[in-house]
Design a protein around this motif. Structure first.
Motif, mmCIF file in Angstrom:
data_model
loop_
_atom_site.group_PDB
_atom_site.id
_atom_site.type_symbol
_atom_site.label_atom_id
_atom_site.label_comp_id
_atom_site.label_asym_id
_atom_site.label_seq_id
_atom_site.Cartn_x
_atom_site.Cartn_y
_atom_site.Cartn_z
ATOM 1 N N SER A 418 -35.188 -11.138 -12.914
ATOM 2 C CA SER A 418 -34.978 -10.485 -14.207
ATOM 3 C C SER A 418 -34.574 -9.029 -14.030
ATOM 4 N N LEU A 419 -35.189 -8.348 -13.067
ATOM 5 C CA LEU A 419 -34.809 -6.965 -12.806
ATOM 6 C C LEU A 419 -33.386 -6.881 -12.265
ATOM 7 N N GLN A 420 -32.985 -7.842 -11.444
ATOM 8 C CA GLN A 420 -31.625 -7.842 -10.922
ATOM 9 C C GLN A 420 -30.608 -7.925 -12.046
ATOM 10 N N GLN A 421 -30.919 -8.708 -13.074
ATOM 11 C CA GLN A 421 -30.018 -8.809 -14.219
ATOM 12 C C GLN A 421 -29.899 -7.483 -14.955
ATOM 13 N N ARG A 422 -30.911 -6.634 -14.825
ATOM 14 C CA ARG A 422 -30.884 -5.298 -15.436
ATOM 15 C C ARG A 422 -30.425 -4.231 -14.452
ATOM 16 N N GLN A 423 -29.836 -4.662 -13.356
ATOM 17 C CA GLN A 423 -29.310 -3.749 -12.328
ATOM 18 C C GLN A 423 -30.404 -2.934 -11.654
ATOM 19 N N VAL A 424 -31.598 -3.511 -11.568
ATOM 20 C CA VAL A 424 -32.706 -2.914 -10.825
ATOM 21 C C VAL A 424 -33.085 -3.918 -9.738
ATOM 22 N N PHE A 425 -32.992 -3.495 -8.485
ATOM 23 C CA PHE A 425 -33.171 -4.424 -7.366
ATOM 24 C C PHE A 425 -34.511 -4.150 -6.697
ATOM 25 N N ALA A 426 -35.395 -5.160 -6.731
ATOM 26 C CA ALA A 426 -36.709 -5.051 -6.102
ATOM 27 C C ALA A 426 -36.640 -5.618 -4.690
ATOM 28 N N ARG A 427 -37.203 -4.883 -3.734
ATOM 29 C CA ARG A 427 -37.159 -5.309 -2.336
ATOM 30 C C ARG A 427 -38.415 -6.087 -1.942
ATOM 31 N N ASP A 752 -28.882 5.572 2.736
ATOM 32 C CA ASP A 752 -29.445 4.349 3.318
ATOM 33 C C ASP A 752 -30.915 4.547 3.654
ATOM 34 N N PHE A 753 -31.264 5.751 4.077
ATOM 35 C CA PHE A 753 -32.659 6.046 4.404
ATOM 36 C C PHE A 753 -33.541 5.892 3.174
ATOM 37 N N ALA A 754 -33.096 6.465 2.033
ATOM 38 C CA ALA A 754 -33.868 6.338 0.796
ATOM 39 C C ALA A 754 -33.997 4.874 0.388
ATOM 40 N N HIS A 755 -32.915 4.111 0.526
ATOM 41 C CA HIS A 755 -32.971 2.682 0.185
ATOM 42 C C HIS A 755 -33.981 1.952 1.068
ATOM 43 N N ALA A 756 -33.985 2.269 2.372
ATOM 44 C CA ALA A 756 -34.877 1.586 3.306
ATOM 45 C C ALA A 756 -36.333 1.898 3.018
ATOM 46 N N MET A 757 -36.624 3.087 2.515
ATOM 47 C CA MET A 757 -38.002 3.497 2.255
ATOM 48 C C MET A 757 -38.512 3.043 0.891
ATOM 49 N N SER A 758 -37.651 2.530 0.038
ATOM 50 C CA SER A 758 -38.008 2.289 -1.358
ATOM 51 C C SER A 758 -38.433 0.845 -1.603
ATOM 52 N N ASP A 759 -39.034 0.643 -2.783
ATOM 53 C CA ASP A 759 -39.370 -0.701 -3.261
ATOM 54 C C ASP A 759 -38.356 -1.184 -4.285
ATOM 55 N N LEU A 760 -37.796 -0.248 -5.042
ATOM 56 C CA LEU A 760 -36.791 -0.557 -6.047
ATOM 57 C C LEU A 760 -35.552 0.284 -5.793
#
Length: 984
Positions: A418-427, A752-760
């Motif tokens: 559901s978050l992906q459909q809202r352009q929010v990607f949970a890792r 990329d570093f921020a993406h790797a450290m994040s949950d969303l």
């Protein structure tokens, strides 16, 4: 820790010197006097920057001075006399260096010859890696050689071994207690030659396994699609040219070009470094940057985390630049071997899944105990033992909500989709859980609250502040100003195309474009002033320095950075006409101009330069001040409304930025963030975590924060019991993103570093998308509670009805196979459909959710017991009617069975909301309506279809019986709705 490495090591005629920052030293003359008297000629104190310059020797290395300064500062705080530095390394440091390696590093060291790359002389290492021809570090491999090595060694990628395979998921469906009970019941049926019963139980087992497998497989695919084990692209040298390639094409012998913010594609030996540092959290768990240097060789037993001449796959360059020769790729890299160690392990279960498992086990134990009691009571009443045993086992299976873990996994995975459909990607799945509980959101400013599109808005010439929007045309700037703006700048053309767009930080692009607009010829300046070296801005080095060779003016040192730090290193200044000595009064005036620009909300940088004959950086001092430049970064739209919505949701917004206090205050005022609370200068914060937490409880934000301080602030808030979300886009946000309960990275501007450290990851970069994510997290948690309450209440009703009938001496109201049917029809699809209920009105006006009270709090157990009792009474009433009309037999059991199953399905509608259904306001849930409708149709088939009647031992029912079933089945729904009305 009060002593922080400044990462400045300078070699001069007077020896090797290092700069260390000492917290509490800034403008503290008393402490400075004590340090100078104790350190003698081996130490220089700089009050303006709060740092100490120390002489390094074989006996007094950087670690020695760090400990000596810590002891001396503590002695000063306690009023004790200063301690003179002894020439020996402290015993504690010696002991630390002798500590055995960790299990992880030992396992990594047991690999291939690449594990000794840190200890081999560089020339011998290059010879070992040479292959067909020697490796030229300045040119890299040839394209042909790289392709040959790629064909021989295979792609540079690590197989994802953390997910479960298809067979593991399938086998996992048969390892639960409920399945064991069903299997035991089937074995009993076969033992008594009840082949129809055994076949029906087998069908139930297959249906449960299929449903669980499909749900968990889909969840596993969702999570696996979010896992990224390595960088997608990297920069290398090939045939003397800098090229960007797919990281899977990196081979042993490649020369990696290391840049800030870029991931490291493979294990490599550092051969050139300019203030190079990497974040090795993926390997060592250390979130702060690790300095990297082209050290000749290290002892072979050096632990992984101390190999300063190596960079590793899976880490990220957090500062500086350099070159490194690849020594290991793919599974042979340190990350690959660590991944192999995890092959036999399982991914950790989330807190919610653990809570569900715990609840399921408690219910299973209670149900098993009660079933034993039912069997014992029936035996005492003289009932046949074997049918009674099958009933007890079937009752136990029906009473255990085995769908709990499956429901939880599927709902969390549905939340991710559901978050992906809202352009929010949970890792990660547990990000959905934590989102619902977030009560504090820490916003980074640049790139998060702002659009990261900088432009020059103001500047100073001499001691005059010029706001560009107030002037038709900017003033004429001195050549030195334009030269420093162009040269002290790491912006480059995309792919080297002279007509292509610029790529780099938005701040530097804005500064360079402004200089070009004022007449600077960037290409010509860079050709005539060859860059000889670069020192990039870092956490403890808040300015950038470049060294250039100019045929006209000799060597040029260009400096750009934080105004107070640059001013402390200046001795002269440009007053608009010429160069003048920089006197104290003028310093104060320049700092005042800096404050005026910061109050406008501009990001302020200072420009300075020096010309000197040495062909090395030397000491960055004796500079000439050129002026200030203020850059404006427009705020994202609708931020004031976003702040208000966060507060309405019971979430406290904070801003944590590295910008100056004035800039942060101006932004906070414009978006309504201050709310009567002060903006705090983080550089003046106390070192105590408790005191930081006290300040954080009453602040609207923090300015001048370093990555380490951001981390401390997040930890301080968590220690006070807050669930913290942290947003960011840059390398400096990485440690805080990783530590926060929910780390949120920007998708477009984020590194990329921020993406790797994040949950969303927010696809469109606007932080308001977090409100949707938090709403999804709250909705998911509330819906899971609805599903749990539904499952517990319905399963308890089955147990209670049978127990009451046996205790009262009545015939058994349910056939064992009928109970199994009820379980499979009512336990999964309605529960999953409830879990997908849209958000209830006003959910973002309620406080954040909490797991502290468990999935079912004490107050809710009473409601669960009430609802289970109404379903029990409804089924027993229908059973009593059947006994009175038809006597003990299949007709009465059919009526009880139809009422129990139908009442549970209709009860699911009451679980949609805590408010009465007739009050309206709820969004439609078509999946629940379909689940209830199709299940009721399937239930009707149990009495209409001859095959179903033979298997489940039911009988047809007439119109009057159907009316009795419908009337009793709707009673639990009506009772719950009446209780809602009464409570409201």
């Amino acid at each position: 820790m009060s002593i922080v490495a400044h990462h400045t090591v300078i070699t001069s005629r007077n020896g090797v010197w290092a700069t260390l920052r000492v917290r509490g030293l800034l403008r503290n003359a008393t402490l400075a006097s004590r340090l100078e008297s104790a350190g003698a000629d081996s130490l220089e104190v700089r009050l303006a920057t709060g740092s100490v310059r120390v002489r390094l020797t074989a006996e007094r290395d950087e670690a020695f001075w760090t400990e000596w300064l810590s002891v001396t500062v503590k002695a000063h705080s306690g009023g004790k006399a200063p301690v003179s530095p002894a020439p020996a390394v402290p015993q504690r440091l010696k002991a630390a260096r002798r500590q055995p390696r960790t299990a992880a590093s030992t396992a990594v060291d047991a690999g291939s010859g690449a594990d000794t790359a840190h200890s081999a002389p560089i020339d011998r290492l290059l010879a070992q890696l040479a292959g067909n021809r020697p490796i030229d570090v300045e040119r890299g491999l040839s394209v042909a050689e790289a392709q040959a090595r790629l064909a021989q060694d295979g792609p540079n990628e690590i197989r994802d071994i953390t997910g479960r395979s298809t067979s593991e998921i399938l086998l996992g469906q048969f390892k639960s207690v409920p399945v064991a009970l069903l299997g035991g019941s089937a074995a009993l049926a076969l033992g008594t030659r009840a082949f129809a019963d055994a076949g029906a139980i087998g069908a139930v087992l297959a249906a449960n396994a299929t449903l669980g497998f499909v749900t968990e497989r889909r969840a596993e695919e969702t999570v696996s699609s979010l896992r990224k084990l390595g960088p997608r692209q990297t920069t290398v040298l090939r045939d003397g040219a800098t090229v960007t390639i797919d990281a899977r094409e990196v081979v042993v012998g490649d020369v990696l070009v290391l840049k800030p913010g870029e991931p490291v594609a493979a294990d490599a030996r550092v051969v050139e470094a300019h203030r190079l540092a990497t974040n090795e959290a993926a390997l060592t768990g250390e979130s702060l940057p690790v300095r990297k240097e082209p050290i000749a060789a290290l002892p072979e037993d050096t632990p992984l985390g101390e190999r300063r001449n190596m960079v590793f796959m899976g880490t990220v360059v957090s500062g500086g630049a350099g070159l490194a020769v690849v020594v290991a790729t793919a599974e042979h890299a340190a990350l690959g071997r660590i991944r192999q160690l995890a092959q036999g392990t399982e991914a950790p279960r989330t807190q919610l899944q653990q809570e569900l498992d715990s609840l399921g086990k408690r219910l299973a134990i209670g149900a098993a105990t009660l079933c034993v009691g039912v069997f014992a009571l029936g035996a005492l009443r003289g009932r046949p033992l074997l049918p009674l045993l099958r009933t007890a086992v079937s009752l136990g299976v029906a009473a255990i909500p085995e769908g709990l873990p499956t429901v939880a996994t599927s709902l969390l995975a549905a939340g991710v989709r559901s978050l992906q459909q809202r352009q929010v990607f949970a890792r990660r799945l547990d990000a959905i859980e934590n989102l619902g509980a977030v009560d504090t959101v820490c916003f980074d400013k640049t790139g998060t609250l702002t659009q990261n599109r900088m432009s020059v808005a103001s500047l100073t010439v001499g001691d005059e502040l010029i706001v560009l929007e107030d002037h038709e045309s900017p003033p004429t700037l001195p050549d030195a100003w334009l030269r420093v703006a162009v040269l002290c700048n790491s912006v480059e053309r995309v792919n080297g195309d002279p007509a292509g767009p610029w790529q780099g930080s938005s701040t530097e692009i804005a500064l360079l474009e402004f200089a070009v607009e004022q007449g600077a010829d960037a290409a010509q300046l860079r050709r005539s002033h060859a860059t000889m070296g670069v020192r990039h801005r870092s956490e403890h080095h808040p300015y950038m320095v470049t060294l250039h060779d100019s045929t006209e003016r000799g060597l040029l040192v260009a400096v750009k950075g934080r105004p107070d730090e640059v001013l402390a290193r200046c001795e002269t200044w440009f007053d608009g006409q010429g160069t003048q000595p920089l006197k104290p009064a003028q310093r104060r005036r320049l700092l005042q101009l800096n404050d005026e620009m910061a109050v406008r909300g501009d990001r302020v940088l200072a420009l300075a330069f020096r010309e000197h004959p040495d062909r090395s950086f030397g000491e960055t001092a004796g500079l000439c001040w050129l002026g200030l430049v203020g850059l404006a970064d427009p705020l994202r739209p609708d931020l004031p409304q976003m702040v208000q919505r966060f507060r309405a949701a019971g979430i406290r917004p904070l801003m944590i930025t590295g910008d100056q206090l004035g800039t942060a205050q101006a932004v906070a005022l414009r978006i309504g963030l201050n709310h009567g609370q002060p903006m705090v200068d983080a550089a003046q914060l106390p070192e105590s975590a408790a005191l930081i937490a006290d300040v954080a409880e009453h602040a609207s934000g923090f300015a001048r924060t370093s990555p380490a301080m951001k981390l401390e602030i997040v930890r301080a808030l968590q220690q006070r019991g807050h669930v913290v979300a942290m947003t960011g886009d840059g390398i400096n946000d990485g440690p805080a993103l990783k530590t926060a309960d929910v780390g949120v990275a920007m998708g477009v501007t984020g590194t990329d570093f921020a993406h790797a450290m994040s949950d969303l990851v927010l696809r469109d970069d606007h932080p308001a998308a977090m409100l949707q994510a938090i709403e999804q997290g709250r909705t998911a948690f509330v819906n899971i509670k609805k599903s749990v309450r539904y499952l517990v209440a319905t399963n308890l009703s089955e147990l209670a009805a049978t127990t009451f009938a046996v205790a009262a001496g009545l015939p058994e109201p349910f056939d064992p196979l009928a109970l199994l049917w009820t379980n499979i029809v009512t336990d999964i699809w309605p529960a999953i459909a409830l879990g997908l209920e849209p958000a209830e009105p006003g959910i973002m006006e309620q406080p954040p959710v909490s797991l502290r009270g468990g999935l079912l709090e004490r107050s809710e157990w009473g409601a669960v017991a009430t609802d289970a009792s109404t379903m029990t009474l409804a089924s027993l009433a229908s059973f009593g009617y059947g006994l009175a009309r038809y006597g003990a037999g299949p007709q009465a059991r059919t009526l009880a069975f139809m009422t129990l199953t139908s009442s549970q399905l209709l009860y699911a509608l009451a679980m949609r909301s805590g408010r009465p259904l007739r009050s309206g306001g709820l969004q439609p849930n078509p999946m629940l309506h379909r689940a209830v409708g199709w299940s009721l149709a399937a239930q009707a088939g149990t009495v209409l279809l001859p095959f179903a009647r033979r298997v489940l031992r039911t009988t047809p029912i007439g119109p009057i019986d159907a009316l009795v079933v419908a009337t009793t089945a709707v009673l639990p729904l009506l009772a719950r709705e009446l209780l809602k009305e009464r409570r409201r």
